[in-house]
Design a protein around this motif. Sequence first.
Motif, PDB file in Angstrom:
ATOM      1  N   PHE A  99     -37.206  54.047  73.283  1.00  0.00           N
ATOM      2  CA  PHE A  99     -37.656  55.224  73.149  1.00  0.00           C
ATOM      3  C   PHE A  99     -36.429  55.730  72.702  1.00  0.00           C
ATOM      4  O   PHE A  99     -35.787  56.649  71.894  1.00  0.00           O
ATOM      5  N   SER A 100     -35.246  55.306  73.321  1.00  0.00           N
ATOM      6  CA  SER A 100     -33.646  56.424  73.755  1.00  0.00           C
ATOM      7  C   SER A 100     -33.322  55.374  72.262  1.00  0.00           C
ATOM      8  O   SER A 100     -32.759  56.329  70.898  1.00  0.00           O
ATOM      9  N   SER A 101     -33.519  54.458  71.840  1.00  0.00           N
ATOM     10  CA  SER A 101     -33.101  53.390  70.501  1.00  0.00           C
ATOM     11  C   SER A 101     -33.731  54.346  68.912  1.00  0.00           C
ATOM     12  O   SER A 101     -33.159  54.611  67.939  1.00  0.00           O
TER      13      SER A 101
ATOM     14  N   ALA B 103     -34.100  62.782  80.831  1.00  0.00           N
ATOM     15  CA  ALA B 103     -32.862  62.655  81.142  1.00  0.00           C
ATOM     16  C   ALA B 103     -32.882  61.349  79.633  1.00  0.00           C
ATOM     17  O   ALA B 103     -31.700  62.660  79.624  1.00  0.00           O
ATOM     18  N   ALA B 104     -33.136  60.727  79.189  1.00  0.00           N
ATOM     19  CA  ALA B 104     -32.704  59.799  78.305  1.00  0.00           C
ATOM     20  C   ALA B 104     -33.152  60.567  77.199  1.00  0.00           C
ATOM     21  O   ALA B 104     -31.574  60.992  76.605  1.00  0.00           O
ATOM     22  N   THR B 105     -33.297  61.934  76.614  1.00  0.00           N
ATOM     23  CA  THR B 105     -33.239  62.979  75.884  1.00  0.00           C
ATOM     24  C   THR B 105     -32.046  63.537  75.309  1.00  0.00           C
ATOM     25  O   THR B 105     -31.042  63.874  75.085  1.00  0.00           O
ATOM     26  N   LEU B 106     -32.189  63.951  76.833  1.00  0.00           N
ATOM     27  CA  LEU B 106     -30.528  65.132  76.836  1.00  0.00           C
ATOM     28  C   LEU B 106     -29.447  63.527  76.802  1.00  0.00           C
ATOM     29  O   LEU B 106     -27.738  64.398  75.806  1.00  0.00           O
ATOM     30  N   THR B 107     -29.307  62.926  77.762  1.00  0.00           N
ATOM     31  CA  THR B 107     -28.520  62.402  77.526  1.00  0.00           C
ATOM     32  C   THR B 107     -27.943  61.752  75.524  1.00  0.00           C
ATOM     33  O   THR B 107     -26.751  61.176  75.556  1.00  0.00           O
TER      34      THR B 107
END
Length: 204
Positions: A9-11, A153-157
Amino acid sequence: MDLAGLLLFSSALFIAAASPGPGIAAIVARVLGRGPKEGVAFSIGVALGDVVWLTFAILGLAALAQAFHGVFLVVKYVGAAYLLYVAYKIWSAPAVARDVAAETRGEHPAKLVLGGLALTLGNPKTIVFYLALLPTILDLTRITALGYAELVAATLTVLGMVFAGYIVLATRARRLFTTPKAIRILNRTTGAMLAGAAAAVASR
């Protein structure tokens, strides 16, 4: 949720967020025209908009979003109109040397955050990522409360990293413009970028 899914997701989000679009254009234009403080506040609103669409996707509210299509259409045009207003203000700003006092005068941070939020809520690129592409990346029906918190958290990061990079680069570029002629060119370029972002949002 499992680490592999979170990294996937983060990638995907990093690639989508880093690619130029209305949000990035608006953030960069903000920094170039008014300085990094306004760019940071505006980018917070953009990131919050992403969290809203992420929440919609996870809660299975895509159908509800379609039902309230008219509401989001209004939000889209309000966001585009806001960008056009800012574009005009920057385009027509006097080409004078900047000082510290001038840097502190600007729009209220809350107004900037709301502007960024409105832009993202009406941004087709963001909508497509969360409501169309995200379900192909993750099984949204199996996301727990903890998994949702991890995704937020991953989205905001990820968005924080991407936006910070653009803000730093735009701030450095902004420092090159010191003469009235250069500032006039910067104002016109920034205004044009914001107007282009507004057109991109309104026309899709």
